[in-house]
Write an enzyme that holds these catalytic residues in place. Structure first.
Site, PDB file in Angstrom:
ATOM      1  N   CYS A   1       1.177   0.662   0.556  1.00 40.54           N
ATOM      2  CA  CYS A   1       0.989  -0.671   1.149  1.00 40.54           C
ATOM      3  C   CYS A   1       1.692  -1.728   0.292  1.00 40.54           C
ATOM      4  CB  CYS A   1      -0.495  -0.987   1.315  1.00 40.54           C
ATOM      5  SG  CYS A   1      -1.523  -0.685  -0.122  1.00 40.54           S
ATOM      6  N   GLY A   2       2.892  -1.387  -0.158  1.00 39.46           N
ATOM      7  CA  GLY A   2       3.700  -2.352  -0.906  1.00 39.46           C
ATOM      8  C   GLY A   2       3.044  -2.752  -2.217  1.00 39.46           C
TER       9      GLY A   2
END
Length: 294
Positions: free
Chosen positions: A90-91
């Protein structure tokens, strides 16, 4: 230089990865809607709780206020509750929250304070244990929980309040990421203990700021019951904000990964076609040279 077979295998591998990232993006988009609705639905309750606390706090004497509101009177031991996601991909969502908590911890340590950490979420524990393994006193794991509920937040709140009652810390700060949009999540630090109740004017409730109330039982006793619940509410709100932020960050990260995979497939296809054309040209030259030699 890679052979044609190696390039074909590489292209097939990237295409398979692209299908996975695209599927994860669609799943995150579906979950994001529900998570965003839950986070937005929790905000009015949290804000209303703050208004009630502000109103009651104005009517109670400092000497009658509960310990969760006044604190221990010291500022030596700090407890950091760091709430992150259970999974990655998720980055920079998890690293941003952990960075904010890490910077806060380092400032406290530089000032000579004692720091203790409770991690809520696997990724926060994995990141923070590299620098603060000896300061993590407990980790809370919700990997088996399908959907975060108030009972999960209440569990964390009870642990924190129990540590405070034992005199394990003086100040508690909660770290999480506030959901703003799919591409924007704001790492946030919020003090839980001593409880900071905003003034009624700050909450936008001017009538509450000017009103006079009588309480039964007395205001101090009401606060004694209300503040522990407010701590659980704030933690629950933070977990919901995290859930929405995680899905938004994952959706954005998987979209970028899908696009990058498409670009890589294009580049590999061009390389494959050029190498294949060069090999065909070489074979034709060899055939023509052999024919002329005869």
């Amino acid at each position: 230089m890679a052979s044609l077979k190696d390039l074909r295998n590489r292209i097939a591998s990237v295409k398979a990865t692209q299908k996975i990232t695209k599927a994860m993006q669609m799943v995150a988009a579906a979950k994001l809607r529900r998570a965003q609705e839950a986070a937005e639905a929790a905000r009015p309750y949290s804000e209303r709780m703050a208004r009630v606390l502000a109103n009651i706090t104005a009517a109670v004497e400092t000497s009658d206020a509960p310990a969760l509101m006044t604190g221990t009177g010291k500022d030596e031991v700090h407890l950091l509750v760091v709430a992150t996601a259970e999974r990655g991909l998720c980055g920079g969502f998890n690293s941003q929250i952990s960075r904010l908590a890490r910077e806060h911890a380092r400032r406290l340590i530089a000032d000579g304070k004692t720091v203790k950490i409770i991690t809520v979420g696997k990724k926060g524990y994995d990141i923070l244990r590299r620098d603060f393994a000896d300061k993590i006193i407990e980790r809370v794991d919700f990997r088996e929980v399908k959907q975060i509920g108030f009972a999960n937040a209440d569990e964390v709140a009870r642990k924190v309040i129990g540590l405070f009652e034992k005199g394990e810390f003086d100040v508690c700060t909660l770290f999480y990421s506030r959901f703003k949009s799919v591409i924007s999540q704001i790492p946030t630090a919020q003090q839980l203990i001593p409880a900071l109740a905003p003034a009624a004017a700050e909450t936008g409730d001017e009538k509450a700021a000017n009103a006079v109330y009588e309480y039964e039982p007395d205001a101090g006793e009401i606060l004694g019951d209300l503040i522990p619940r407010n701590i659980a509410v704030q933690i629950f709100t933070a977990l919901l904000e995290n859930a929405a932020g995680e899905m938004g960050a994952k959706m954005s990260a998987m979209d970028n990964a899908t696009r990058n995979a498409g670009d890589m497939i294009s580049k590999l296809s061009i390389t494959y076609n050029r190498q294949r054309q060069a090999q065909i040209t070489k074979e034709l030259i060899e055939i023509i040279s052999g024919a002329e030699a005869l």
